[in-house]
Design a protein around this motif. Structure first.
Motif, mmCIF file in Angstrom:
data_model
loop_
_atom_site.group_PDB
_atom_site.id
_atom_site.type_symbol
_atom_site.label_atom_id
_atom_site.label_comp_id
_atom_site.label_asym_id
_atom_site.label_seq_id
_atom_site.Cartn_x
_atom_site.Cartn_y
_atom_site.Cartn_z
ATOM 1 N N LYS A 127 -8.589 -12.870 -7.438
ATOM 2 C CA LYS A 127 -8.328 -12.600 -8.856
ATOM 3 C C LYS A 127 -9.548 -12.942 -9.712
ATOM 4 O O LYS A 127 -9.836 -12.268 -10.689
ATOM 5 C CB LYS A 127 -7.099 -13.407 -9.299
ATOM 6 N N ASN A 128 -10.281 -13.994 -9.309
ATOM 7 C CA ASN A 128 -11.468 -14.415 -10.059
ATOM 8 C C ASN A 128 -12.773 -14.091 -9.341
ATOM 9 O O ASN A 128 -13.833 -14.543 -9.769
ATOM 10 C CB ASN A 128 -11.407 -15.926 -10.312
ATOM 11 N N ASN A 129 -12.690 -13.342 -8.244
ATOM 12 C CA ASN A 129 -13.875 -13.001 -7.455
ATOM 13 C C ASN A 129 -14.654 -14.252 -7.033
ATOM 14 O O ASN A 129 -15.873 -14.316 -7.153
ATOM 15 C CB ASN A 129 -14.798 -12.052 -8.230
ATOM 16 N N THR A 130 -13.927 -15.248 -6.539
ATOM 17 C CA THR A 130 -14.520 -16.515 -6.135
ATOM 18 C C THR A 130 -14.202 -16.771 -4.665
ATOM 19 O O THR A 130 -13.038 -16.710 -4.268
ATOM 20 C CB THR A 130 -13.949 -17.670 -6.991
ATOM 21 N N TYR A 131 -15.248 -17.077 -3.884
ATOM 22 C CA TYR A 131 -15.089 -17.283 -2.448
ATOM 23 C C TYR A 131 -16.015 -18.402 -1.985
ATOM 24 O O TYR A 131 -17.141 -18.518 -2.473
ATOM 25 C CB TYR A 131 -15.426 -15.999 -1.672
ATOM 26 N N ILE A 132 -15.548 -19.197 -1.035
ATOM 27 C CA ILE A 132 -16.351 -20.279 -0.474
ATOM 28 C C ILE A 132 -16.096 -20.342 1.030
ATOM 29 O O ILE A 132 -14.956 -20.217 1.480
ATOM 30 C CB ILE A 132 -15.974 -21.653 -1.061
ATOM 31 N N SER A 133 -17.148 -20.587 1.771
ATOM 32 C CA SER A 133 -17.056 -20.831 3.207
ATOM 33 C C SER A 133 -17.718 -22.179 3.482
ATOM 34 O O SER A 133 -18.871 -22.388 3.114
ATOM 35 C CB SER A 133 -17.775 -19.724 3.976
ATOM 36 N N VAL A 134 -16.961 -23.083 4.112
ATOM 37 C CA VAL A 134 -17.444 -24.437 4.394
ATOM 38 C C VAL A 134 -17.379 -24.664 5.897
ATOM 39 O O VAL A 134 -16.336 -24.459 6.512
ATOM 40 C CB VAL A 134 -16.566 -25.492 3.680
#
Length: 166
Positions: free
Chosen positions: A78-85
């Protein structure tokens, strides 16, 4: 725009993005198979470690995989936010930390409360992380893509980069 962040700035970016999303897919690799399961982030501490509650009677909670490499994937389309940890997981026995992280929502999974004998802490020590943050509205993203198609350029994908937490 590519924007790699270092140390405290990287930890703050990870904290702000992941704690807002809260839910991730906790991903492991075992027996030649990738497995993912949803987990709720309880905290990202001042060192960039990610903390979860889990059940001692699960494959990740039984402690048999101490130091297991894992990937946490956070996504907020929805906010175009992505993280890979990426990091290493371990079970931690720390009653003070359990007390610090306990919250009413955890009671849904652990009805006996923080004294539940099956409740354990799972800590992921972060090795590296990457993020994509294009929090523009869908219309802005759409027009950026249309402009790219018409001009033969690449659309502005927002900020992205590596988070060096060391």
């Amino acid at each position: 725009m590519e924007k790699d962040l270092q140390n405290k700035e990287a930890i703050e970016k990870l904290k702000s993005m992941a704690e807002d999303i809260r839910f991730c897919m906790y991903t492991t690799y075992a027996n030649e198979k990738i497995e993912s399961r949803p987990m709720t982030t309880q905290q990202i501490d001042e060192n960039g470690n990610v903390w979860f509650f889990t059940n001692r009677n699960t494959d990740i909670g039984d402690g048999s995989n101490q130091g297991e490499p894992v990937t946490l994937i956070y996504s907020e389309p929805k906010n175009n936010t992505y993280i890979s940890v990426s990091g290493k997981a371990e079970i931690v026995e720390d009653e003070a930390k359990k007390e610090e992280l306990w919250n009413p929502m955890a009671k849904a999974w652990f009805p006996e409360g923080k004294e539940d004998p099956n409740l354990v802490l799972l800590k992921v020590t972060t090795g590296e992380a990457a993020y994509w943050d294009a929090t523009s509205s869908k219309m802005v993203v759409f027009f950026s893509m249309v402009k790219a198609v018409l001009t033969g350029t690449t659309p502005d994908g927002g900020d992205h980069g590596k988070l060096n937490l060391a």
